[in-house]
Design a protein around this motif. Sequence first.
Motif: not given
Length: 224
Positions: A2, A4, A23, A28-30, A57-58
């Motif tokens: 993915s 980021k 998203v 893949e989201c932080y 994700r975080e």
Amino acid sequence: MSKKAVVLVSGGLDSATVLAQAVSQGYECYALAFDYGQRHRAELVAAKRVAEAGGAREFKIIELNLRSIGGSALTDAAIDVPEHGGEGIPVTYVPARNTVFLSIALGWAEVLNADDIFIGVNAVDYSGYPDCRPAFIEAFEQLANLATKAGVEGHKLHIHSPLIKLSKAEIIQTGTKLGVDYGLTVSCYQADEQGRACGHCDSCYLRKEGFAAAGVADPTPYFS
């Protein structure tokens, strides 16, 4: 693997929409929020809710003490939050806030090996804020690619501001189509501890007008 992205999440409806957009585009989201000395912590609680509900994700909160320099109604208790209206740059403008936030997001993006940063700035409703203009975003992207190891090594960094030319109604319509629960968000400049809005500040006015224009029910709880 993915791709980021670091997404700035304030707890408001704009950043909730941007997270949903990122998203939906397969990132893949932080999610990154800031405890910068703002008037209330309700928006940080909302930011955590938005990040979790939005599939980040975080989620990380960075502590900054912008209250120590003041200069804004959002960080200096001696400056009253204005009612809707007025000319020029509003006293709710926080000096250098988006520059600082994006700089830290840039650092985290390098650590994560992420080439993309998303921010929910808007030049239509907040045209009085210098750091919400397209020229600022373009300039910061140039800086990002000059000032980083990633940029020097050929990993072009991108600053995404997908809401920058949308009206508040268009933002709400976009997020609604993506399934954003705006009841999780807090936009008010002087919300109480429960996250209830005042209904009178610029941010409340723009939010109420946006929901009305979008034809979407306003889920905002008000204390007055």
